[in-house]
Structure formats: C-alpha cells, structure tokens
Design a protein around this motif. Sequence first.
Motif, PDB file in Angstrom:
ATOM      1  N   GLY A 175      90.074 -48.696  14.167  1.00 28.33           N
ATOM      2  CA  GLY A 175      89.682 -47.349  14.548  1.00 28.33           C
ATOM      3  C   GLY A 175      89.250 -46.503  13.373  1.00 28.33           C
ATOM      4  N   VAL A 176      88.587 -47.133  12.388  1.00 34.56           N
ATOM      5  CA  VAL A 176      88.147 -46.401  11.197  1.00 34.56           C
ATOM      6  C   VAL A 176      86.653 -46.605  10.999  1.00 34.56           C
ATOM      7  CG1 VAL A 176      90.395 -46.646  10.097  1.00 34.56           C
ATOM      8  CG2 VAL A 176      88.609 -48.332   9.614  1.00 34.56           C
ATOM      9  N   ALA A 177      86.089 -45.853  10.072  1.00 35.57           N
ATOM     10  CA  ALA A 177      84.663 -45.953   9.765  1.00 35.57           C
ATOM     11  C   ALA A 177      84.383 -47.210   8.951  1.00 35.57           C
ATOM     12  CB  ALA A 177      84.209 -44.724   8.989  1.00 35.57           C
ATOM     13  N   LEU A 178      83.139 -47.661   9.053  1.00 34.33           N
ATOM     14  CA  LEU A 178      82.654 -48.775   8.233  1.00 34.33           C
ATOM     15  C   LEU A 178      81.633 -48.238   7.249  1.00 34.33           C
ATOM     16  CD1 LEU A 178      82.227 -51.766   7.493  1.00 34.33           C
ATOM     17  CD2 LEU A 178      80.525 -51.862   9.326  1.00 34.33           C
ATOM     18  N   ARG A 179      81.895 -48.436   5.970  1.00 40.73           N
ATOM     19  CA  ARG A 179      80.927 -48.065   4.938  1.00 40.73           C
ATOM     20  C   ARG A 179      80.144 -49.335   4.573  1.00 40.73           C
ATOM     21  NH1 ARG A 179      80.225 -43.807   1.485  1.00 40.73           N
ATOM     22  NH2 ARG A 179      82.178 -42.897   2.257  1.00 40.73           N
ATOM     23  N   ALA A 180      78.888 -49.374   4.996  1.00 45.17           N
ATOM     24  CA  ALA A 180      78.030 -50.523   4.730  1.00 45.17           C
ATOM     25  C   ALA A 180      77.262 -50.268   3.439  1.00 45.17           C
ATOM     26  CB  ALA A 180      77.072 -50.745   5.889  1.00 45.17           C
ATOM     27  N   VAL A 228      82.238 -47.476  16.455  1.00 50.73           N
ATOM     28  CA  VAL A 228      82.450 -47.503  15.007  1.00 50.73           C
ATOM     29  C   VAL A 228      81.502 -46.528  14.314  1.00 50.73           C
ATOM     30  CG1 VAL A 228      82.354 -48.911  12.911  1.00 50.73           C
ATOM     31  CG2 VAL A 228      83.257 -49.894  15.033  1.00 50.73           C
ATOM     32  N   GLU A 229      82.068 -45.596  13.564  1.00 47.32           N
ATOM     33  CA  GLU A 229      81.251 -44.723  12.719  1.00 47.32           C
ATOM     34  C   GLU A 229      80.761 -45.528  11.525  1.00 47.32           C
ATOM     35  OE1 GLU A 229      81.666 -40.876   9.706  1.00 47.32           O
ATOM     36  OE2 GLU A 229      83.384 -41.534  10.924  1.00 47.32           O
ATOM     37  N   VAL A 230      79.459 -45.490  11.287  1.00 50.76           N
ATOM     38  CA  VAL A 230      78.868 -46.272  10.201  1.00 50.76           C
ATOM     39  C   VAL A 230      78.326 -45.332   9.136  1.00 50.76           C
ATOM     40  CG1 VAL A 230      77.159 -47.998   9.541  1.00 50.76           C
ATOM     41  CG2 VAL A 230      78.268 -48.134  11.786  1.00 50.76           C
ATOM     42  N   ILE A 231      78.746 -45.570   7.902  1.00 52.45           N
ATOM     43  CA  ILE A 231      78.249 -44.810   6.757  1.00 52.45           C
ATOM     44  C   ILE A 231      77.344 -45.734   5.961  1.00 52.45           C
ATOM     45  CG2 ILE A 231      78.869 -43.536   4.671  1.00 52.45           C
ATOM     46  CD1 ILE A 231      81.685 -43.192   5.980  1.00 52.45           C
ATOM     47  N   GLU A 232      76.069 -45.399   5.880  1.00 50.28           N
ATOM     48  CA  GLU A 232      75.125 -46.215   5.113  1.00 50.28           C
ATOM     49  C   GLU A 232      75.153 -45.760   3.660  1.00 50.28           C
ATOM     50  OE1 GLU A 232      71.299 -46.210   6.954  1.00 50.28           O
ATOM     51  OE2 GLU A 232      72.107 -46.663   8.945  1.00 50.28           O
TER      52      GLU A 232
END
Length: 287
Positions: A175-180, A228-232
């Motif tokens: 349940g957390v963001a993914l920093r790609a 999922v929140e995605v941070i590019e």
Amino acid sequence: MQPPVLAGVDGTPASLLAAGWAAGEARRLRAPLVLLHGYEALAGTPRLLLGDPGLEHRAAMRLLTDAQAWVRQHYDDIDVVTELAVRPEADLLTEWSRDAQMIVLGSRRPGPVSGFFLGLIGLRVLSRAECPVVLIRSDSAARPQEQEVVAGVPEEEDQAQTLLAFAFQAAATRGVALRAVRAWKLPALFTYEPGLAQHAAENNELEQAHRRELAAVLQPWRKRHPEVEVIEHVEVGPAAEVLVALAASAQLLVVGRSSKPGRRYVGHVAHATLHFADAPIALVPTR
C-alpha cells in the motif's frame, strides 16, 4: 495455491530476521512460507570424534523447529512448513527457486564500508536462483518504515518488464508508492563534441527522451495496478550511485541482476547496491 515464499535458515540471528521478513511477505501475498536448511554430512575423522552419527541431523532439525516455532508465535495466520536436506544449502535453495515467488536471506553488515556480508552460500544463490532473492541486513529492523518501494528500471524493455512485475506487486501489497528510477549519463560522443552537450542541455532533449521512454514502459503497469501511486524519477548519474542514495528512504530497493546461463556475476549495479544500499534489496533475475 500461491507459490511459496522461501527463507534460508541457519540458526543465526540474521537468518531469523530473514524468516520474519519472509513471513510478513507471505502474509501480504497470502502464500505459504517454507523454511529451508541444508547441510553436508561430516565425513571421516570429524564424524568419529563426534561419536554420534545423528548429531548433525538432530541439531539441524532443532534449528528449523525453533525457527518455525518463532514464526508461528509472531505470524499465527500463515502456513509455515520446514524442509531439511542433506545437501549443500545453496543447491537446495536454488532447486526450490524454480517454483517460488522469492527467496529471503539474512546477512550481516560489519561496517559502513564493507556492506553486506553474504558468504559463499548467499553469493551462489544470488547468481543461480530463478526467482527474486531478497537480502535482509541484520540491522535493518531498526530502520523506520518508509513510504515507498524504489525500483531501478533498466533501459532494455524485456528486462524492465520482469523487474516491474515484481516491483508493482511489492508496492501494491504494501500500500505504498513506487518510485520508478531511470538513471542516465551523457553519451561518450559528447566528451569530444562539447557543443552537442551544450545544445542538448539547453533544450533538455536527453532528459526528456529518457522521461518519455520511462513513461512508455510504465504505462501498461499503471493500468494493471491503478491503486499504486507511481513516481517517475529520472536523474543523470551512475545508476548504482542514484539507487544507493534513494535506498536510504525506501522500504525495499528492487534491482535487476544478470541471469544468463553459466554467468556467476550479478552485474555491477546489483553488486554496488548490495555493498552500499541502506535498505532490504530484492535482486530480480533478468536476461
């Protein structure tokens, strides 16, 4: 039934920490947990000195039983079983990796420079396992629970797909963001043609190209995991340095590793993050 989560157990505090981390992962994935231990029977004079040919087996069984009891005490809602074999532990873990979601191994970190202390078993498993291998440092329990998973996304699309499948699942179950992360560097040509580098910098062309490529490879995974929140994250610099810096605030660092048949080197980025990243590390096999 879901494929199992595996944890290598050898009786050390680091392996017990790995068993606990693996149990938490099994709970999130609703998968069974298998605690594995392999040993090579003593031969010749050492066995005669022991005086009891069953001593090794009983000691190995006891450490597995103790680990299982500890897991059941703290994670009573998961299915946990044990597997003991008289064979090298690296071979046992590698064989089980064919049908597992991941292997979790514990390791200690003796100092800020030397990084992970894996030992021969850990290195063999890393280079041969067919599923992702997660390395848990013995001091990682003291780290705060940060709010993102960090994944180093390779430029090769086929490698990126395998890694992103694992990274998105890890972020979704937590349940957390993914920093790609896409790290890039100037082509060697720019060293000899400074005018090209200046032009590219002024127009932000290279960075924008990498942003477009990263967005394109992420798009289908965003659709599969809208929760999922995605941070590019696109940054110029060596990939290993960028990932090590970001790992300081990550729950989990996901990195690709070489899995070419017969190759025993995991790749320079994976090798560097293993030594210096301050977070649990998942090494995902890629071609």
